[in-house]
Enzyme design. Structure first.
Site, PDB file in Angstrom:
ATOM      1  N   ASN A  26       0.840  -1.204   0.000  1.00 15.84           N
ATOM      2  CA  ASN A  26       0.000   0.000   0.000  1.00 15.84           C
ATOM      3  C   ASN A  26       0.871   1.248   0.000  1.00 15.84           C
ATOM      4  OD1 ASN A  26      -2.725  -1.011   0.047  1.00 15.84           O
ATOM      5  ND2 ASN A  26      -2.229  -1.844   2.074  1.00 15.84           N
ATOM      6  N   ASP A  71       9.489  -6.350   2.378  1.00 15.60           N
ATOM      7  CA  ASP A  71       9.519  -5.685   3.668  1.00 15.60           C
ATOM      8  C   ASP A  71      10.914  -5.094   3.813  1.00 15.60           C
ATOM      9  OD1 ASP A  71       7.751  -5.113   5.820  1.00 15.60           O
ATOM     10  OD2 ASP A  71       8.991  -6.311   7.145  1.00 15.60           O
ATOM     11  N   TYR A 121      12.732   7.318   6.039  1.00 15.11           N
ATOM     12  CA  TYR A 121      13.984   7.784   6.650  1.00 15.11           C
ATOM     13  C   TYR A 121      14.956   8.410   5.634  1.00 15.11           C
ATOM     14  CZ  TYR A 121      12.354   4.773  10.474  1.00 15.11           C
ATOM     15  OH  TYR A 121      11.616   4.187  11.477  1.00 15.11           O
ATOM     16  N   ARG A 177      16.353  -1.548  -2.339  1.00 11.17           N
ATOM     17  CA  ARG A 177      15.172  -2.031  -3.074  1.00 11.17           C
ATOM     18  C   ARG A 177      15.548  -2.391  -4.510  1.00 11.17           C
ATOM     19  NH1 ARG A 177      12.363   1.594  -1.292  1.00 11.17           N
ATOM     20  NH2 ARG A 177      11.442   0.267   0.305  1.00 11.17           N
TER      21      ARG A 177
END
Ligand code: ITT
Length: 200
Positions: free
Chosen positions: A12, A72, A154, A181
């Site tokens: 989301n 995650d 962050y 990522r």
């Protein structure tokens, strides 16, 4: 890989969606939960990034029966014994003293000289009913003030090794040169390209 692989990205977080879409080639198509018309807030009850990533992708797989993935991510700060880590999204939850997670982090690092930290991303991919994991790490430091307006989370306090800018001072393409990522996603892309070759 010749055929186009379609995956639902079980998140989301729109920032994650933008970052992931910016590193895809032509053979992978991604739909966010929003684009797939799925409204769900998936709990992250586990103590590891891997278990939470798995929870998210398995929840969406059970719901849709489609190939999907989730990720995650945690910010692991050495002198805080790896915190906020798996709790990165909820670090300042229920603490009125801080406006957000980043403020709490800066407070906890006040007067600390060891500012070493890393972002770690764990991707869980469910492809043809089997689960695969991919990990990407970006090492760097937490600076002592917030700088820049790009990115999210962050980013204003994290400076990756090899740069004198925070992630929030970089356009997305520049963040991708260092990003946890992007590194995890590159492995997923490579895996899918090998998978495509084997199955064709
Ligand atoms: P989904 O679970 O829906 O994917 P989320 O925002 O809850 O989205 P995480 O559980 O992975 O995502 O939470 C990780 C938190 O860590 C996130 O809310 C940000 O505050 C932070 N974070 C993750 N990736 C980051 C990045 O690239 N730069 C800065 N902060 C990041």
């Amino acid at each position: 890989m010749n055929e186009i692989i379609e995956l639902i990205f079980a998140t989301n977080n729109e920032h994650k969606v933008q970052e992931i879409k910016s590193v895809l080639g032509n053979n992978i198509k991604i739909k966010s939960l929003k684009e797939a018309g799925i409204e769900i807030d998936i709990p992250e009850p586990h103590h590891t990034l891997q278990a939470n990533a798995s929870e998210k992708s398995n929840t969406i797989h059970q719901l849709t029966n489609k190939n999907c993935f989730s990720e995650d991510t945690g910010l692991e700060v050495e002198i805080l014994n790896g915190e906020p880590g798996v709790k990165s999204a909820r670090y300042a939850e229920n603490e009125k003293q801080f406006k957000n997670n980043t403020e709490k982090l800066l407070f906890n690092l006040k007067d600390k000289t060891n500012r070493t930290a890393q972002f770690r991303t764990v991707i869980s991919l469910i492809l043809n009913n089997k689960e695969y994991f991919f990990v990407g790490v970006c090492k760097g430091n937490i600076i002592d003030e917030q700088r820049g307006n790009s990115g999210f989370g962050y980013d204003p306090v994290f400076m990756p090794n090899g740069s004198n800018k925070t992630f929030a001072e970089m356009p997305m393409e520049e963040k991708n040169l260092y990003s946890h990522r992007k590194k995890a996603m590159q492995q997923l892309i490579e895996f899918l390209s090998q998978f495509g070759k084997k199955s064709s």
